[in-house]
Scaffold this motif. Structure first.
Motif, PDB file in Angstrom:
ATOM      1  N   HIS A   6       4.677  -1.321   3.707  1.00  0.00           N
ATOM      2  CA  HIS A   6       4.071   0.149   2.673  1.00  0.00           C
ATOM      3  C   HIS A   6       4.770   0.990   2.381  1.00  0.00           C
ATOM      4  O   HIS A   6       5.828   0.644   3.061  1.00  0.00           O
ATOM      5  N   GLU A   7       4.640   0.761   0.776  1.00  0.00           N
ATOM      6  CA  GLU A   7       5.792   1.922   0.357  1.00  0.00           C
ATOM      7  C   GLU A   7       5.139   3.240   1.970  1.00  0.00           C
ATOM      8  O   GLU A   7       4.182   3.703   1.298  1.00  0.00           O
ATOM      9  N   LEU A   8       6.051   3.089   1.662  1.00  0.00           N
ATOM     10  CA  LEU A   8       5.932   4.718   2.261  1.00  0.00           C
ATOM     11  C   LEU A   8       6.320   6.687   2.470  1.00  0.00           C
ATOM     12  O   LEU A   8       7.756   6.406   2.330  1.00  0.00           O
ATOM     13  N   MET A  40       1.481  -1.339   0.262  1.00  0.00           N
ATOM     14  CA  MET A  40       0.191  -0.308   0.350  1.00  0.00           C
ATOM     15  C   MET A  40       0.827   1.004  -0.107  1.00  0.00           C
ATOM     16  O   MET A  40       1.733   1.362   1.013  1.00  0.00           O
ATOM     17  N   ARG A  41       0.759   2.149  -0.573  1.00  0.00           N
ATOM     18  CA  ARG A  41       1.245   3.531  -1.175  1.00  0.00           C
ATOM     19  C   ARG A  41       0.554   4.461   0.032  1.00  0.00           C
ATOM     20  O   ARG A  41       0.088   4.349   0.004  1.00  0.00           O
ATOM     21  N   ILE A  42       1.647   4.954   1.327  1.00  0.00           N
ATOM     22  CA  ILE A  42       0.926   6.084   2.279  1.00  0.00           C
ATOM     23  C   ILE A  42       1.621   6.747   2.296  1.00  0.00           C
ATOM     24  O   ILE A  42       2.899   7.534   2.405  1.00  0.00           O
ATOM     25  N   ALA A  43       0.711   8.623   2.407  1.00  0.00           N
ATOM     26  CA  ALA A  43       1.846   9.551   2.469  1.00  0.00           C
ATOM     27  C   ALA A  43       1.693   9.894   3.654  1.00  0.00           C
ATOM     28  O   ALA A  43      -0.296  10.251   4.201  1.00  0.00           O
ATOM     29  N   VAL A  44       2.792  10.488   4.411  1.00  0.00           N
ATOM     30  CA  VAL A  44       1.704  11.160   5.776  1.00  0.00           C
ATOM     31  C   VAL A  44       2.317  13.076   5.458  1.00  0.00           C
ATOM     32  O   VAL A  44       3.295  13.793   5.069  1.00  0.00           O
ATOM     33  N   VAL A  45       0.867  13.545   5.002  1.00  0.00           N
ATOM     34  CA  VAL A  45       1.429  14.833   5.112  1.00  0.00           C
ATOM     35  C   VAL A  45       1.844  15.498   6.160  1.00  0.00           C
ATOM     36  O   VAL A  45       0.466  15.938   6.842  1.00  0.00           O
ATOM     37  N   GLY A  46       2.821  16.573   6.509  1.00  0.00           N
ATOM     38  CA  GLY A  46       2.930  17.299   7.710  1.00  0.00           C
ATOM     39  C   GLY A  46       3.415  16.017   8.405  1.00  0.00           C
ATOM     40  O   GLY A  46       3.059  16.395   9.677  1.00  0.00           O
ATOM     41  N   ALA A  47       4.846  15.683   8.458  1.00  0.00           N
ATOM     42  CA  ALA A  47       5.778  15.220   8.944  1.00  0.00           C
ATOM     43  C   ALA A  47       6.348  15.629   9.661  1.00  0.00           C
ATOM     44  O   ALA A  47       7.994  15.392  10.130  1.00  0.00           O
ATOM     45  N   GLY A  58       6.459   6.640  11.304  1.00  0.00           N
ATOM     46  CA  GLY A  58       7.707   5.640  12.439  1.00  0.00           C
ATOM     47  C   GLY A  58       7.120   4.227  12.474  1.00  0.00           C
ATOM     48  O   GLY A  58       7.855   3.229  12.165  1.00  0.00           O
ATOM     49  N   TYR A  59       6.011   4.080  13.208  1.00  0.00           N
ATOM     50  CA  TYR A  59       5.119   2.838  12.995  1.00  0.00           C
ATOM     51  C   TYR A  59       4.682   2.835  11.967  1.00  0.00           C
ATOM     52  O   TYR A  59       4.694   0.959  12.000  1.00  0.00           O
ATOM     53  N   LEU A  60       4.542   3.245  11.013  1.00  0.00           N
ATOM     54  CA  LEU A  60       3.956   2.370   9.735  1.00  0.00           C
ATOM     55  C   LEU A  60       5.328   2.158   9.101  1.00  0.00           C
ATOM     56  O   LEU A  60       5.273   1.043   8.507  1.00  0.00           O
ATOM     57  N   ALA A  61       5.959   2.490   9.085  1.00  0.00           N
ATOM     58  CA  ALA A  61       7.842   1.465   8.820  1.00  0.00           C
ATOM     59  C   ALA A  61       7.549   0.999   9.583  1.00  0.00           C
ATOM     60  O   ALA A  61       8.541  -0.370   8.688  1.00  0.00           O
ATOM     61  N   ALA A  62       7.665   0.268  10.160  1.00  0.00           N
ATOM     62  CA  ALA A  62       8.499  -0.376  11.287  1.00  0.00           C
ATOM     63  C   ALA A  62       7.774  -2.080  11.536  1.00  0.00           C
ATOM     64  O   ALA A  62       8.016  -2.821  11.064  1.00  0.00           O
ATOM     65  N   THR A  63       6.146  -1.397  10.389  1.00  0.00           N
ATOM     66  CA  THR A  63       5.197  -2.956   9.866  1.00  0.00           C
ATOM     67  C   THR A  63       6.322  -3.597   8.434  1.00  0.00           C
ATOM     68  O   THR A  63       5.998  -5.105   8.290  1.00  0.00           O
TER      69      THR A  63
END
Length: 198
Positions: A25-27, A1-8, A17-22
């Motif tokens: 996903h393509e973060l 899943m491609r996920i973007a965090v806007v306002g990191a 950080g938690y999403l990347a740890a799984t």
């Protein structure tokens, strides 16, 4: 899943950080300034109560560099969102889900309210309907962040003292495809999601 965090920044960085740890996903991160420069150079470090998470997500100050996403998580403070409105079309494909993890009354508040309430932007938080037009309320999932005391220790390094939790709920009038369950499940895998109370 491609996920973007806007306002990191602090909150967005902790979630990233938690999403990347799984590792699932393509973060990507939309960030700025010294924080962005540090993430590009040395990655993102998140200091948690259970240890340190380090990742190297793609990071940019340009939405066009990141391209269309499956999920966009918005952690920008509400008053800063109108200035970013023009960035969202580059991040959103036809089925992109936008998770609004923000304080205050959201710009999409009247969408699907029913009882004869016109579905229109709230001028006080979305002057001229810029956000409404750029994102589209039909793709939004509400997100309630529960106690996430996060801070930027230094550029590229985020710390917090409690594990973040997020409750997701789709917009009342959202089209059925692309339910909030997808992002809810991905946060749950990281131990960070629980259904919101009714």
């Amino acid at each position: 899943m491609r996920i973007a965090v806007v306002g990191a920044g602090a909150v967005g960085g902790a979630l990233a950080g938690y999403l990347a740890a799984t590792g699932r996903h393509e973060l990507s991160l939309l960030a700025r300034g010294a924080h962005l420069a540090a993430i590009r150079e040395g990655g993102l470090t998140v200091q948690t109560p259970k240890g340190t998470l380090t990742s190297r997500p793609r990071a940019s100050d340009s939405a066009a560099d990141l391209g269309p996403q499956d999920v966009v998580i918005v952690t920008v403070k509400g008053h800063g969102l109108p200035a970013l409105a023009a960035s969202f079309p580059a991040l959103c494909g036809p089925d992109t889900l936008v998770v609004a993890a923000q304080n205050g009354i959201p710009w999409w508040y009247l969408y699907g309210a029913g009882d004869g309430v016109a579905p229109e932007p709230l001028e006080v938080v979305d002057p001229g309907g810029a956000i409404w037009s750029a994102i589209g309320p039909e793709r939004v999932a509400a997100c309630v962040m529960e106690v996430l005391p996060a801070r930027i220790v230094e550029p590229g390094v985020v710390a917090h003292t409690a594990l973040p939790r997020a409750g997701l709920r789709r917009s009342p009038a959202r089209r059925p495809r692309g339910e909030a369950g997808g992002p809810g499940r991905l946060l749950q895998r990281g131990g960070r999601h629980r259904p919101p109370s009714r």
